[in-house]
Motif scaffolding. Structure first.
Motif, PDB file in Angstrom:
ATOM      1  N   MET A 148       0.838  -1.193   0.000  1.00 29.81           N
ATOM      2  CA  MET A 148       0.000   0.000   0.000  1.00 29.81           C
ATOM      3  C   MET A 148       0.879   1.252   0.000  1.00 29.81           C
ATOM      4  SD  MET A 148      -2.972  -0.898   2.772  1.00 29.81           S
ATOM      5  CE  MET A 148      -4.384  -0.052   2.135  1.00 29.81           C
ATOM      6  N   ALA A 149       0.265   2.343  -0.339  1.00 32.06           N
ATOM      7  CA  ALA A 149       0.963   3.624  -0.341  1.00 32.06           C
ATOM      8  C   ALA A 149       0.390   4.515   0.756  1.00 32.06           C
ATOM      9  CB  ALA A 149       0.796   4.285  -1.702  1.00 32.06           C
ATOM     10  N   ARG A 150       1.043   5.610   0.975  1.00 35.72           N
ATOM     11  CA  ARG A 150       0.623   6.539   2.019  1.00 35.72           C
ATOM     12  C   ARG A 150      -0.547   7.407   1.555  1.00 35.72           C
ATOM     13  NH1 ARG A 150       4.748   6.598   5.827  1.00 35.72           N
ATOM     14  NH2 ARG A 150       6.694   5.739   5.054  1.00 35.72           N
ATOM     15  N   ILE A 151      -1.274   7.932   2.533  1.00 37.81           N
ATOM     16  CA  ILE A 151      -2.256   8.980   2.304  1.00 37.81           C
ATOM     17  C   ILE A 151      -1.647  10.242   2.893  1.00 37.81           C
ATOM     18  CG2 ILE A 151      -4.575   9.831   2.827  1.00 37.81           C
ATOM     19  CD1 ILE A 151      -5.424   6.884   3.157  1.00 37.81           C
ATOM     20  N   LEU A 152      -1.715  11.335   2.165  1.00 34.46           N
ATOM     21  CA  LEU A 152      -1.124  12.592   2.602  1.00 34.46           C
ATOM     22  C   LEU A 152      -2.234  13.621   2.764  1.00 34.46           C
ATOM     23  CD1 LEU A 152       2.165  14.074   1.438  1.00 34.46           C
ATOM     24  CD2 LEU A 152       0.165  15.544   1.389  1.00 34.46           C
ATOM     25  N   ALA A 153      -2.269  14.267   3.927  1.00 33.59           N
ATOM     26  CA  ALA A 153      -3.304  15.269   4.215  1.00 33.59           C
ATOM     27  C   ALA A 153      -2.696  16.658   4.275  1.00 33.59           C
ATOM     28  CB  ALA A 153      -4.005  14.951   5.530  1.00 33.59           C
ATOM     29  N   LEU A 154      -3.482  17.635   3.847  1.00 33.48           N
ATOM     30  CA  LEU A 154      -3.062  19.025   3.823  1.00 33.48           C
ATOM     31  C   LEU A 154      -4.045  19.900   4.586  1.00 33.48           C
ATOM     32  CD1 LEU A 154      -2.292  19.148  -0.002  1.00 33.48           C
ATOM     33  CD2 LEU A 154      -0.606  18.986   1.836  1.00 33.48           C
ATOM     34  N   ASP A 155      -3.504  20.697   5.499  1.00 34.98           N
ATOM     35  CA  ASP A 155      -4.277  21.762   6.138  1.00 34.98           C
ATOM     36  C   ASP A 155      -3.800  23.045   5.475  1.00 34.98           C
ATOM     37  OD1 ASP A 155      -5.925  23.237   7.834  1.00 34.98           O
ATOM     38  OD2 ASP A 155      -4.355  23.414   9.362  1.00 34.98           O
ATOM     39  N   TYR A 156      -4.450  23.369   4.356  1.00 39.80           N
ATOM     40  CA  TYR A 156      -4.004  24.449   3.474  1.00 39.80           C
ATOM     41  C   TYR A 156      -4.289  25.809   4.087  1.00 39.80           C
ATOM     42  CZ  TYR A 156      -3.266  27.051  -0.841  1.00 39.80           C
ATOM     43  OH  TYR A 156      -2.791  27.911  -1.797  1.00 39.80           O
ATOM     44  N   GLU A 169       2.547   3.218   5.718  1.00 39.89           N
ATOM     45  CA  GLU A 169       2.228   2.532   4.463  1.00 39.89           C
ATOM     46  C   GLU A 169       1.011   1.625   4.578  1.00 39.89           C
ATOM     47  OE1 GLU A 169       5.959   0.776   3.385  1.00 39.89           O
ATOM     48  OE2 GLU A 169       6.676   2.641   2.507  1.00 39.89           O
ATOM     49  N   MET A 170       0.676   1.189   5.790  1.00 43.09           N
ATOM     50  CA  MET A 170      -0.512   0.360   5.992  1.00 43.09           C
ATOM     51  C   MET A 170      -1.784   1.205   6.159  1.00 43.09           C
ATOM     52  SD  MET A 170       0.593  -2.684   5.702  1.00 43.09           S
ATOM     53  CE  MET A 170      -0.773  -3.626   6.317  1.00 43.09           C
ATOM     54  N   GLN A 171      -1.622   2.518   6.169  1.00 44.08           N
ATOM     55  CA  GLN A 171      -2.727   3.475   6.292  1.00 44.08           C
ATOM     56  C   GLN A 171      -3.505   3.288   7.594  1.00 44.08           C
ATOM     57  OE1 GLN A 171      -5.033   3.327   2.665  1.00 44.08           O
ATOM     58  NE2 GLN A 171      -3.275   3.865   1.415  1.00 44.08           N
ATOM     59  N   ILE A 172      -2.768   3.087   8.680  1.00 46.23           N
ATOM     60  CA  ILE A 172      -3.387   2.891   9.988  1.00 46.23           C
ATOM     61  C   ILE A 172      -3.187   4.113  10.882  1.00 46.23           C
ATOM     62  CG2 ILE A 172      -3.327   1.488  12.103  1.00 46.23           C
ATOM     63  CD1 ILE A 172      -2.426  -0.861  10.276  1.00 46.23           C
ATOM     64  N   ILE A 173      -1.987   4.671  10.860  1.00 37.38           N
ATOM     65  CA  ILE A 173      -1.626   5.746  11.783  1.00 37.38           C
ATOM     66  C   ILE A 173      -1.402   7.046  11.025  1.00 37.38           C
ATOM     67  CG2 ILE A 173       0.109   6.514  13.456  1.00 37.38           C
ATOM     68  CD1 ILE A 173       0.668   3.509  13.956  1.00 37.38           C
ATOM     69  N   LYS A 231       5.619   6.698  -1.968  1.00 36.68           N
ATOM     70  CA  LYS A 231       4.437   6.477  -2.798  1.00 36.68           C
ATOM     71  C   LYS A 231       3.215   7.025  -2.062  1.00 36.68           C
ATOM     72  CE  LYS A 231       2.054   3.239  -5.621  1.00 36.68           C
ATOM     73  NZ  LYS A 231       1.697   1.912  -5.994  1.00 36.68           N
ATOM     74  N   VAL A 232       2.480   7.885  -2.736  1.00 38.39           N
ATOM     75  CA  VAL A 232       1.261   8.488  -2.181  1.00 38.39           C
ATOM     76  C   VAL A 232       0.105   8.101  -3.092  1.00 38.39           C
ATOM     77  CG1 VAL A 232       0.081  10.666  -1.665  1.00 38.39           C
ATOM     78  CG2 VAL A 232       2.518  10.408  -1.133  1.00 38.39           C
ATOM     79  N   GLU A 233      -0.938   7.512  -2.502  1.00 37.96           N
ATOM     80  CA  GLU A 233      -2.075   7.098  -3.332  1.00 37.96           C
ATOM     81  C   GLU A 233      -3.264   8.041  -3.255  1.00 37.96           C
ATOM     82  OE1 GLU A 233      -4.995   3.943  -1.229  1.00 37.96           O
ATOM     83  OE2 GLU A 233      -3.072   3.134  -1.836  1.00 37.96           O
ATOM     84  N   LEU A 234      -3.240   8.947  -2.267  1.00 35.80           N
ATOM     85  CA  LEU A 234      -4.393   9.832  -2.086  1.00 35.80           C
ATOM     86  C   LEU A 234      -3.977  11.080  -1.332  1.00 35.80           C
ATOM     87  CD1 LEU A 234      -7.575  10.178  -2.120  1.00 35.80           C
ATOM     88  CD2 LEU A 234      -7.543   9.087   0.132  1.00 35.80           C
TER      89      LEU A 234
END
Length: 137
Positions: A1-9, A21-25, A49-52
């Motif tokens: 799996m790939a990471r999810i990246l969040a933005l507080d723009y 990478e497991m998208q748990i934490i 790797k970022v998937e979202l």
């Protein structure tokens, strides 16, 4: 799996958080000046790797978009052009800055450190990402 990246723009700076990478934490990554955000993301995606992308969705209490939504939409257009293969989802970000600041107070962080707005932005991005992960389950 790939990471999810969040933005507080934000207009001046943007808080960034990522999952494992497991998208748990969800963990705070950093805060960058908004003018440098696209180049930061380009460099980050070369290494990880970022998937979202998850972008905060600022709303008023009556559920209408906040004033900053116009600015965010303009950035989203750039983001989607730059990274067309990475989808973007939105996550309600109401109260994240207040919760982030309060978490600094509760954790005993000194007042001088709490004044660093970048730290609040990074924690806000983490809260946005954590809320997204909880909603996804």
């Amino acid at each position: 799996m790939a990471r999810i990246l969040a933005l507080d723009y934000g207009k001046v700076r943007t808080g960034i958080a990522v999952t494992d990478e497991m998208q748990i934490i969800a963990s705070g990554l950093t805060t960058v000046e908004t003018k440098d955000l696209i180049s930061f993301l380009q460099n980050y995606i070369v290494k990880e790797k970022v998937e979202l992308f998850v972008m905060g969705l600022p709303k008023q209490m009556d559920n209408t978009p906040s004033e900053s939504e116009t600015m965010i939409q303009a950035f989203l257009d750039k983001l989607k052009k730059q990274f067309p293969d990475i989808p973007v989802e939105r996550q309600d970000e109401r109260f994240t800055s207040k919760i982030a600041f309060q978490s600094l107070v509760d954790s005993g962080i000194k007042k001088s450190k709490r004044r660093e707005k970048g730290l609040v932005d990074e924690i806000s991005a983490t809260l946005i990402l954590q809320a997204y992960l909880e909603r996804k389950v």
